[in-house]
Design an enzyme around this catalytic site. Structure first.
Site, PDB file in Angstrom:
ATOM      1  CB  SER A  19      -0.856  -0.008   1.279  1.00 49.79           C
ATOM      2  OG  SER A  19      -1.475   1.249   1.499  1.00 49.79           O
TER       3      SER A  19
ATOM      4  CE1 TYR B 151      -4.516  -1.978   5.093  1.00 49.14           C
ATOM      5  CE2 TYR B 151      -3.246  -0.003   4.612  1.00 49.14           C
ATOM      6  CZ  TYR B 151      -4.004  -1.078   4.176  1.00 49.14           C
ATOM      7  OH  TYR B 151      -4.243  -1.253   2.834  1.00 49.14           O
TER       8      TYR B 151
HETATM    9  P1  NAD Z   1     -11.376  -6.332  -0.070  1.00 48.19           P
HETATM   10  O1  NAD Z   1     -11.996  -6.254   1.271  1.00 48.19           O
HETATM   11  O2  NAD Z   1     -12.256  -6.227  -1.273  1.00 48.19           O
HETATM   12  O3  NAD Z   1     -10.489  -7.652  -0.224  1.00 48.19           O
HETATM   13  C1  NAD Z   1      -9.867  -8.272   0.855  1.00 48.19           C
HETATM   14  C2  NAD Z   1      -9.759  -9.747   0.568  1.00 48.19           C
HETATM   15  O4  NAD Z   1      -9.061 -10.386   1.654  1.00 48.19           O
HETATM   16  C3  NAD Z   1     -11.125 -10.432   0.451  1.00 48.19           C
HETATM   17  O5  NAD Z   1     -11.062 -11.446  -0.518  1.00 48.19           O
HETATM   18  C4  NAD Z   1     -11.292 -11.046   1.842  1.00 48.19           C
HETATM   19  O6  NAD Z   1     -12.195 -12.141   1.877  1.00 48.19           O
HETATM   20  C5  NAD Z   1      -9.859 -11.472   2.110  1.00 48.19           C
HETATM   21  N1  NAD Z   1      -9.586 -11.767   3.513  1.00 48.19           N
HETATM   22  C6  NAD Z   1      -9.767 -10.971   4.588  1.00 48.19           C
HETATM   23  N2  NAD Z   1      -9.402 -11.622   5.710  1.00 48.19           N
HETATM   24  C7  NAD Z   1      -8.983 -12.856   5.331  1.00 48.19           C
HETATM   25  C8  NAD Z   1      -8.488 -13.993   6.030  1.00 48.19           C
HETATM   26  N3  NAD Z   1      -8.348 -14.011   7.360  1.00 48.19           N
HETATM   27  N4  NAD Z   1      -8.155 -15.090   5.296  1.00 48.19           N
HETATM   28  C9  NAD Z   1      -8.312 -15.102   3.939  1.00 48.19           C
HETATM   29  N5  NAD Z   1      -8.770 -14.045   3.233  1.00 48.19           N
HETATM   30  C10 NAD Z   1      -9.099 -12.946   3.930  1.00 48.19           C
HETATM   31  O7  NAD Z   1     -10.320  -5.133  -0.069  1.00 48.19           O
HETATM   32  P2  NAD Z   1      -9.178  -4.731  -1.111  1.00 48.19           P
HETATM   33  O8  NAD Z   1      -9.117  -3.254  -1.068  1.00 48.19           O
HETATM   34  O9  NAD Z   1      -9.311  -5.409  -2.404  1.00 48.19           O
HETATM   35  O10 NAD Z   1      -7.887  -5.264  -0.324  1.00 48.19           O
HETATM   36  C11 NAD Z   1      -6.959  -6.159  -0.903  1.00 48.19           C
HETATM   37  C12 NAD Z   1      -5.554  -5.755  -0.470  1.00 48.19           C
HETATM   38  O11 NAD Z   1      -5.252  -4.480  -1.048  1.00 48.19           O
HETATM   39  C13 NAD Z   1      -5.380  -5.603   1.040  1.00 48.19           C
HETATM   40  O12 NAD Z   1      -4.151  -6.180   1.427  1.00 48.19           O
HETATM   41  C14 NAD Z   1      -5.335  -4.108   1.229  1.00 48.19           C
HETATM   42  O13 NAD Z   1      -4.588  -3.732   2.351  1.00 48.19           O
HETATM   43  C15 NAD Z   1      -4.675  -3.665  -0.060  1.00 48.19           C
HETATM   44  N6  NAD Z   1      -4.864  -2.256  -0.409  1.00 48.19           N
HETATM   45  C16 NAD Z   1      -6.108  -1.737  -0.603  1.00 48.19           C
HETATM   46  C17 NAD Z   1      -6.247  -0.387  -0.936  1.00 48.19           C
HETATM   47  C18 NAD Z   1      -7.594   0.257  -1.179  1.00 48.19           C
HETATM   48  O14 NAD Z   1      -7.665   1.501  -1.264  1.00 48.19           O
HETATM   49  N7  NAD Z   1      -8.664  -0.512  -1.332  1.00 48.19           N
HETATM   50  C19 NAD Z   1      -5.112   0.412  -1.058  1.00 48.19           C
HETATM   51  C20 NAD Z   1      -3.865  -0.155  -0.828  1.00 48.19           C
HETATM   52  C21 NAD Z   1      -3.744  -1.494  -0.516  1.00 48.19           C
END
Ligand code: NAD
Length: 260
Positions: free
Chosen positions: A142, A155
């Site tokens: 991130s 985080y």
């Molecule tokens: P999201 O909530 O859509 O996806 C998260 C995924 O992780 C889902 O598939 C969920 O089921 C899974 N998950 C959560 N806990 C789990 C566990 N204990 N075991 C297995 N799977 C688990 O959110 P996203 O934004 O797509 O996040 C994905 C990644 O991207 C994360 O690591 C997040 O930190 C990172 N990220 C997101 C953003 C943003 O702005 N959305 C920015 C930077 C980084």
């Protein structure tokens, strides 16, 4: 050139992980999906991806906070897809609060899912990559792996740690046909950030969309959300031959957030 490779994407039942799984499937990779959610909805996404791209798509619901389940997930991927060529560590959760109010159990969960799970997947996947003489590890960190924001102690700590892990694995695998990089997205409109958009909208007394615009205006100079399709294509590039000398790199995809 990724046709026939096997790809394990943790946290790929929604959001960024799903976007990356779809992009890799479109390149001809066999896919292991992982993550939580409604069983019927997951099955629909799995079947649709397999049919659209004509590749094998499997699902394993291992909990990324449980190391033993992570070991089984990697073994299951190798058994069903014939190896673990590509590993994308994407599972993640968020909780926002000031340090003195941060619930210790949320700290533990975020460190386990957003950081330690990547150690465990890499630990189990590397032997398959070394045996194949080829591998790609893409850690979804991130902007918070590079800079901090208030209210996000766990985080930011986990994501900075993930960038550190990326560099160590890159050094240990250099010259072996294996690369390890981190993608560092800025605001990407997924379920993970909806509570933050809702909280901002409520604080300002405005509609959700206006709350989203306000979040962007504060940190992301482009004032546009990153899309899951764009992140999918960045992951595909990192898996390509053109990227074979890119390793140990945290790659911001953030509309200018970390340029400030
Ligand atoms: P999201 O909530 O859509 O996806 C998260 C995924 O992780 C889902 O598939 C969920 O089921 C899974 N998950 C959560 N806990 C789990 C566990 N204990 N075991 C297995 N799977 C688990 O959110 P996203 O934004 O797509 O996040 C994905 C990644 O991207 C994360 O690591 C997040 O930190 C990172 N990220 C997101 C953003 C943003 O702005 N959305 C920015 C930077 C980084």
């Amino acid at each position: 050139m990724l046709k026939g490779k096997s790809a394990l994407i943790t946290g790929s039942t929604s959001g960024i992980g799903l976007g990356i799984a779809q992009a890799l499937a479109a390149q001809g990779c066999g896919i292991m999906m992982n993550g939580f959610g409604d069983a019927a909805a997951i099955e629909r996404k799995r079947a649709e991806m397999a049919q659209t791209h004509g590749v094998a798509v499997c699902y394993n619901g291992a909990d990324m906070s449980v190391p033993a389940e992570i070991g089984s997930l990697v073994a299951d991927t190798a058994a069903r897809l014939g190896g673990v060529d590509i590993l994308v560590n994407c599972a993640g959760i968020q909780h926002t609060a000031a340090v003195e109010e941060f619930p210790p159990e949320k700290w533990d969960a975020i460190i386990a899912i957003n950081l330690s799970s990547s150690f465990h997947t890499i630990h189990h996947a590397l032997p398959y990559m070394k045996a194949a003489g080829w591998g790609r590890i893409v850690n979804i960190a991130s902007v918070h792996g590079l800079v901090a924001s208030a209210q996000k102690a766990a985080y930011v700590t986990a994501k900075h740690g993930l960038v550190g892990l990326t560099k160590v694995v890159a050094l240990e695998t250099a010259g072996l046909g294996i690369t390890c990089n981190a993608i560092c997205p800025g605001w990407t409109r997924t379920e993970l950030i909806e509570p933050q958009i809702a909280a901002r909208a409520q604080a300002l007394g405005v509609e959700l969309e206006e709350g989203g615009r306000d979040l962007l205006a504060e940190k992301q100079p482009s004032r546009q959300f990153v899309t899951i399709e764009q992140l999918g294509q960045v992951a595909v590039f990192l898996c390509s031959d053109a990227a074979s000398q890119i390793t140990g790199s945290p790659i911001p995809v953030d509309g200018g957030w970390t340029a400030q």
